[in-house]
Structure formats: structure tokens, C-alpha cells
Enzyme design. Structure first.
Site, mmCIF file in Angstrom:
data_model
loop_
_atom_site.group_PDB
_atom_site.id
_atom_site.type_symbol
_atom_site.label_atom_id
_atom_site.label_comp_id
_atom_site.label_asym_id
_atom_site.label_seq_id
_atom_site.Cartn_x
_atom_site.Cartn_y
_atom_site.Cartn_z
ATOM 1 N N HIS A 1 0.851 -1.192 0.000
ATOM 2 C CA HIS A 1 0.000 0.000 0.000
ATOM 3 C C HIS A 1 0.879 1.231 0.000
ATOM 4 O O HIS A 1 1.940 1.239 0.622
ATOM 5 C CB HIS A 1 -0.903 0.006 1.249
ATOM 6 C CG HIS A 1 -2.081 0.907 1.099
ATOM 7 N ND1 HIS A 1 -1.995 2.244 1.347
ATOM 8 C CD2 HIS A 1 -3.348 0.660 0.698
ATOM 9 C CE1 HIS A 1 -3.178 2.792 1.116
ATOM 10 N NE2 HIS A 1 -4.016 1.855 0.716
ATOM 11 N N ASP B 1 -7.876 -5.461 0.052
ATOM 12 C CA ASP B 1 -8.351 -6.340 -1.013
ATOM 13 C C ASP B 1 -7.936 -7.795 -0.838
ATOM 14 O O ASP B 1 -8.419 -8.664 -1.552
ATOM 15 C CB ASP B 1 -7.844 -5.825 -2.376
ATOM 16 C CG ASP B 1 -8.474 -4.490 -2.718
ATOM 17 O OD1 ASP B 1 -9.686 -4.370 -2.567
ATOM 18 O OD2 ASP B 1 -7.745 -3.568 -3.126
HETATM 19 N N1 CMC Z 1 3.989 -7.599 -4.725
HETATM 20 C C1 CMC Z 1 5.326 -7.587 -4.891
HETATM 21 N N2 CMC Z 1 6.094 -6.490 -4.762
HETATM 22 C C2 CMC Z 1 5.469 -5.353 -4.448
HETATM 23 C C3 CMC Z 1 4.092 -5.275 -4.259
HETATM 24 C C4 CMC Z 1 3.337 -6.464 -4.401
HETATM 25 N N3 CMC Z 1 2.026 -6.469 -4.239
HETATM 26 N N4 CMC Z 1 3.745 -4.018 -3.965
HETATM 27 C C5 CMC Z 1 4.880 -3.301 -3.976
HETATM 28 N N5 CMC Z 1 5.935 -4.116 -4.264
HETATM 29 C C6 CMC Z 1 7.351 -3.727 -4.315
HETATM 30 C C7 CMC Z 1 7.669 -2.969 -5.590
HETATM 31 O O1 CMC Z 1 8.084 -3.838 -6.617
HETATM 32 C C8 CMC Z 1 8.755 -2.041 -5.117
HETATM 33 O O2 CMC Z 1 9.938 -2.798 -5.024
HETATM 34 P P1 CMC Z 1 11.375 -2.068 -5.287
HETATM 35 O O3 CMC Z 1 11.552 -1.104 -4.173
HETATM 36 O O4 CMC Z 1 12.358 -3.198 -5.285
HETATM 37 O O5 CMC Z 1 11.271 -1.405 -6.638
HETATM 38 C C9 CMC Z 1 8.340 -1.687 -3.686
HETATM 39 O O6 CMC Z 1 7.571 -2.815 -3.244
HETATM 40 C C10 CMC Z 1 7.508 -0.416 -3.598
HETATM 41 O O7 CMC Z 1 6.413 -0.555 -4.503
HETATM 42 P P2 CMC Z 1 5.752 0.643 -5.290
HETATM 43 O O8 CMC Z 1 5.113 0.121 -6.523
HETATM 44 O O9 CMC Z 1 6.725 1.766 -5.428
HETATM 45 O O10 CMC Z 1 4.640 1.088 -4.248
HETATM 46 P P3 CMC Z 1 3.431 2.031 -4.560
HETATM 47 O O11 CMC Z 1 3.178 2.762 -3.306
HETATM 48 O O12 CMC Z 1 3.662 2.833 -5.800
HETATM 49 O O13 CMC Z 1 2.247 1.013 -4.903
HETATM 50 C C11 CMC Z 1 0.455 -0.488 -4.658
HETATM 51 C C12 CMC Z 1 1.272 0.647 -4.005
HETATM 52 C C13 CMC Z 1 -0.744 -0.772 -3.801
HETATM 53 C C14 CMC Z 1 -0.015 -0.031 -6.054
HETATM 54 C C15 CMC Z 1 1.367 -1.727 -4.783
HETATM 55 O O14 CMC Z 1 1.766 -2.152 -3.506
HETATM 56 C C16 CMC Z 1 0.697 -2.858 -5.561
HETATM 57 O O15 CMC Z 1 0.763 -2.878 -6.787
HETATM 58 N N6 CMC Z 1 0.021 -3.802 -4.848
HETATM 59 C C17 CMC Z 1 -0.729 -4.858 -5.519
HETATM 60 C C18 CMC Z 1 -2.059 -4.320 -6.003
HETATM 61 C C19 CMC Z 1 -3.021 -4.100 -4.856
HETATM 62 O O16 CMC Z 1 -3.176 -4.949 -3.993
HETATM 63 N N7 CMC Z 1 -3.691 -2.939 -4.868
HETATM 64 C C20 CMC Z 1 -4.692 -2.595 -3.858
HETATM 65 C C21 CMC Z 1 -4.250 -1.427 -3.018
HETATM 66 S S1 CMC Z 1 -5.219 -1.172 -1.543
HETATM 67 C C22 CMC Z 1 -6.809 -0.766 -2.042
HETATM 68 C C23 CMC Z 1 -6.935 0.296 -3.067
HETATM 69 O O17 CMC Z 1 -6.180 1.252 -3.146
HETATM 70 O O18 CMC Z 1 -7.878 0.188 -3.836
#
Ligand code: CMC
Length: 437
Positions: A308, A365
């Protein structure tokens, strides 16, 4: 700085030093007010994804991502989940206070008064293909409401706003259930004025003519919980979209229809569907979960329902949902292999340095899809359920934008394209390229 002078931050630029006010929120969140930055210095800030940008001041929802705290208008999500109803929580979000008995029953009456759709809107469903995604239908139908009820666009006082808010909250559930009924080739079921918000929705989803759906009270309560937990989450992608559209003074329905589109994406509300698809594939393939996690860590795919932007701790909503899933599944006396897989994935992830270092925990989720499955909600309706839950939050944010003296939202950019070039006639162009290449 004298003792009663307001604190400021100094920004040292190559050409000058700038003093910017520091704004501190009621929960001690600190920010630097850079509103005068460009006018005074010519600089803008660059913050892709807005991870460090406060787009507004808001009194609606507070999140402490480090501690895993979520509060609506100061009330903890745990308290509301245990004691409140969805309609009461909606009023709290929209108006800032828990409603009195009279306000609550007045609003419930408005919800009942506005639960029907114009027959013309029912006819519009014939224009959608049966396999059309319910999120596309939901967004289109919310917008179409303003064609059939032009008066909803006029909100000049508290009374007309409240009626519009009730219309939207009430109709969104009728629209969603009708989208489902269309997709399975069943007649639309009209809402019943005698049922509660949640029961009425289940009635429109699962009753068929001459056969009334009679849900277990625990099912109704689980739906209530799901909706409360999704009711607001401050400046996420869809809410920011609603606020952005609202800042142009677009009406409540248009702004919230835009919110539905933003919510649809798999990184946002669409993640609840993506989690179930992932669990389905894992169940079908019977792949070793530790091996699957190796793929996640190689960044071949994401572990959906994990991570998140704000929570760097267990999402409090996921904690509550996990408990609710256990309860509903135990009561229904069913065994869901998806739950076993989800639990195992969580166990593996929470002990793995990849997830620990990045502070990746289950988000809302991760378990919500399993709960919805248990309630009998079909997979393609999951994100629609999220949208129904989020509606009070969007309405509250729309109202906050209207009541603020905020200007139209219009971010800037750092342009990195070509500098000015001269037009070259077609026959003199040297480089060959194809559209789409
Ligand atoms: N699985 C594997 N690695 C992950 C995940 C994941 N679900 N989420 C983040 N990471 C890693 C990412 O690869 C990155 O690694 P590195 O530092 O080596 O590059 C690090 O963690 C930071 O990730 P980010 O993409 O910069 O984080 P963000 O804040 O931009 O994204 C997120 C947040 C929710 C989009 C992301 O965690 C994600 O894609 N999660 C899976 C989708 C999901 O469950 N979404 C629902 C979010 S909660 C409800 C809502 O908002 O609707």
C-alpha cells in the site's frame, strides 16, 4: 524567529532562498506550504505519483500508515465496524458528525424515496452487451442519471445537496444490482421500501420474481461491514479523481462516475478481483506457493492484495476482514480452498525479507474478495461492491471541495519533449516510422 512567530521552512535554490510556511495538521502531520513557490522563484516541485504531495487540507479521514490507524471524522474504523451501520457511517463522513435519530431516519426515508430508477434508465441496459463489465455500466449509468433527473445537478443549499447525496447512494445500489441481473439474463428486481440498505441490495441481486431472497442476518452484517470498511480512504486514486473533477464544478454524479473509472484499475479497487483470479490460478495449478513467491520477488508479477502506498503496517481493514471471513465461513460451514491459500501466502510473505524490508502487508483487497465470494457476489461485481461502499466518501470529498475556496485542480509538469522545431513537408521527411511501431 520569535516564540509566537509561525514556523517556516527555508528552501535554498541556486538563485535565492525562500521561506515557506509550515502547516501542521491536527494529528501533527507536517507540510511545507509551497503555494507561492512558482510565483516567487519560477520553480515547481516534481513528485511523480504524488507520494509527497498534500493536494488539499481535509477533515474527513485520518490514516497513520506507519501505525496502521484509520479513522473517519475521528472515530476509529474498529469502533465503526463494530457498532455502526453503513447509512450512519455515510452520514458521519458526509456531514462530520454521527447523526441524531431524526437525521438518520430522515436520510433513510430519502434513500427509500430515491431507490427507484427511471424506467428509461432500465431500458438503457438493453444497449449493453451481456458480458459488458459492470464497472463500465456503473459509471455510464451514474452519468446517465443526470439526463433523467436534471434537478440533481442543482444543489444550491443543504436540502437539495442532501437529496442529491441520498439519490446517488440509493440509486448506485439499484444500478449495480440491475447490471448484474442483465449479465445473467434475469429481470431487474425493484427495490423494496421495507428493507434496510444492505438487505435491499441483496434482495435486488438475488431475489427472482415470486421468489424472495431471505439472507442469513450474518450475511447482511458481513455486507454492512464490507461497505463501512470501504467507505473512505482519504486521497487515494479514485477520491483524488472525484476531487479533481469536482474542482471544475462538475456535478456530484459526473464527479463520482469519474471516481468509478479510476477505481476500476487492478492497482486500486480492481485488486479485489485480481486477488481472486490469482488465488484461482494458484488453486488450479497447485503450484508450490514458495515457488510462486520466488516469481513475485523476481518481479515477474505482483502479489495482489499486498502493499500500500500509505500503510507500511498491516492495513486495519484487512485485519477486520480477515476475522469476518473466518466467522462467515465457520457459520456457513464451508471450506474455501482460496482461504487456505491466502493464509499460507500471508504467512510466507510476512516472514520473507523481501516483504519485510519493503513493509508490504495485506491490504483491504486481500481478504475482501473471499468474503464477497462467501456472500455469493460474483467475481465481476467485486469492484462494483467497492464502489458502492466508497460512495459516501466520494460524496463527502465532493462536498468538501465545493465548500473550500480551492481553485480548479491543475497540476504542472516538467516538459521533457522536443524544443521548438520547424515543420517539414511530408516529401522531405527522412525518418520512416509507422503508427503503433
Ligand atoms: N507484490 C510484490 N512487490 C510489491 C508489491 C506487491 N504487491 N507491492 C509493492 N511491491 C514492491 C515494488 O516492486 C517495489 O519494489 P522495489 O523497491 O524493489 O522497486 C516496492 O515494493 C515499492 O512498490 P511501489 O510500486 O513503489 O509502491 P506504490 O506505493 O507505488 O504502490 C500499490 C502501491 C498498492 C499499487 C502496490 O503495492 C501494488 O501494486 N500492490 C498490488 C495491487 C493491490 O493490492 N492494490 C490494492 C491497493 S489497496 C486498495 C486500493 O487502493 O484500492
Amino acid at each position: 524567529m520569535t516564540s509566537d512567530a509561525k514556523p517556516t521552512a527555508k528552501i535554498q535554490l541556486p538563485e535565492m532562498e525562500l521561506e515557506c510556511p509550515i502547516v501542521v495538521g491536527t494529528e501533527n502531520e507536517k507540510s511545507i506550504d509551497i503555494r507561492a513557490l512558482r510565483a516567487q522563484s519560477g520553480y515547481i516541485t516534481l513528485d511523480d505519483g504524488y507520494g509527497n504531495t498534500g493536494a488539499c487540507e481535509s477533515k474527513i479521514t485520518y490514516i497513520d500508515g506507519e501505525k496502521g490507524i484509520l479513522r473517519y471524522r475521528g472515530y476509529s474504523i474498529e469502533d465503526l465496524a463494530e457498532h455502526s451501520t453503513f447509512v450512519e457511517t455515510a452520514l458521519l463522513l458526509i456531514y462530520g458528525e454521527l447523526p441524531t435519530k431524526e437525521t438518520l431516519s430522515g436520510f433513510r426515508k430519502l434513500l427509500t424515496d430515491h431507490e427507484m430508477l427511471h424506467e428509461g434508465l432500465h431500458n438503457m441496459y438493453d444497449g449493453f452487451p451481456a458480458e459488458g463489465h459492470p464497472m463500465a455500466i456503473l459509471s455510464a449509468m451514474i452519468n446517465a442519471c443526470s439526463c433523467y433527473h436534471p434537478d440533481i445537478m442543482v444543489m444550491e443549499d443543504e436540502t437539495t445537496f442532501m437529496a442529491a447525496a441520498a439519490r446517488l447512494m440509493s440509486k448506485v445500489r439499484t444500478i449495480a444490482a440491475a447490471a448484474y441481473k442483465t449479465s445473467v439474463g434475469q429481470p431487474h428486481i425493484y427495490p423494496s421500501p421495507n428493507l434496510s440498505y444492505c438487505r435491499n441490495f441483496l434482495h435486488m441481486m438475488f431475489s427472482i420474481p415470486f421468489r424472495e431472497f431471505d439472507p442469513d442476518p450474518d450475511v447482511v452484517s458481513a455486507l454492512r461491514l464490507f461497505l463501512i470498511l470501504h467507505a473512505d480512504h482519504e486521497q487515494n486514486c479514485s477520491t483524488s479523481t472525484v476531487r479533481m473533477v469536482a474542482s471544475s464544478q462538475a456535478n456530484l454524479f459526473a464527479s463520482c462516475a469519474a471516481g468509478v473509472c479510476a477505481l476500476w484499475g487492478p492497482l486500486h479497487g480492481g485488486a479485489n478481483m485480481a486477488v481472486i483470479k490469482m488465488l484461482h490460478e494458484l488453486n488450479e495449478s497447485q503450484i508450490d506457493l514458495v515457488k510462486f513467491m520466488e516469481g513475485v520477488k523476481r518481479k515477474e508479477f505482483r502479489l495482489m492484495g499486498f502493499g500500500h502506498r500509505v500503510y507500511k503496517n498491516y492495513d486495519p481493514r484487512a485485519r477486520i476482514l480477515k476475522k469476518a471471513v473466518d466467522k462467515v465461513i465457520r457459520k456457513a460451514n464451508i471450506h474455501d480452498p482460496f482461504l487456505d491459500i491466502a493464509r499460507k501466502l500471508e504467512e510466507v510473505a510476512l516472514e520473507d525479507p523481501y516483504f519485510i524490508e519493503r513493509k508490504l502487508y495485506p491490504n483491504v483487497d486481500f481478504y475482501s474478495g473471499i468474503l464477497l465470494r462467501t456472500l455469493g457476489i460474483p467475481l465481476n461485481m467485486f469492484t462494483v461492491m467497492f464502489a458502492i461502499g466508497r460512495m459516501p466518501g466520494w460524496i463527502a470529498h465532493w462536498k468538501e471541495v465545493q465548500e473550500s475556496d480551492s481553485r480548479i485542480h491543475r497540476p504542472r509538469q516538467v516538459y521533457t519533449g522536443y524544443v521548438q522545431r520547424e515543420y517539414i513537408p511530408c516529401e522531405k521527411r527522412g525518418i520512416e516510422w509507422n503508427v503503433g511501431s
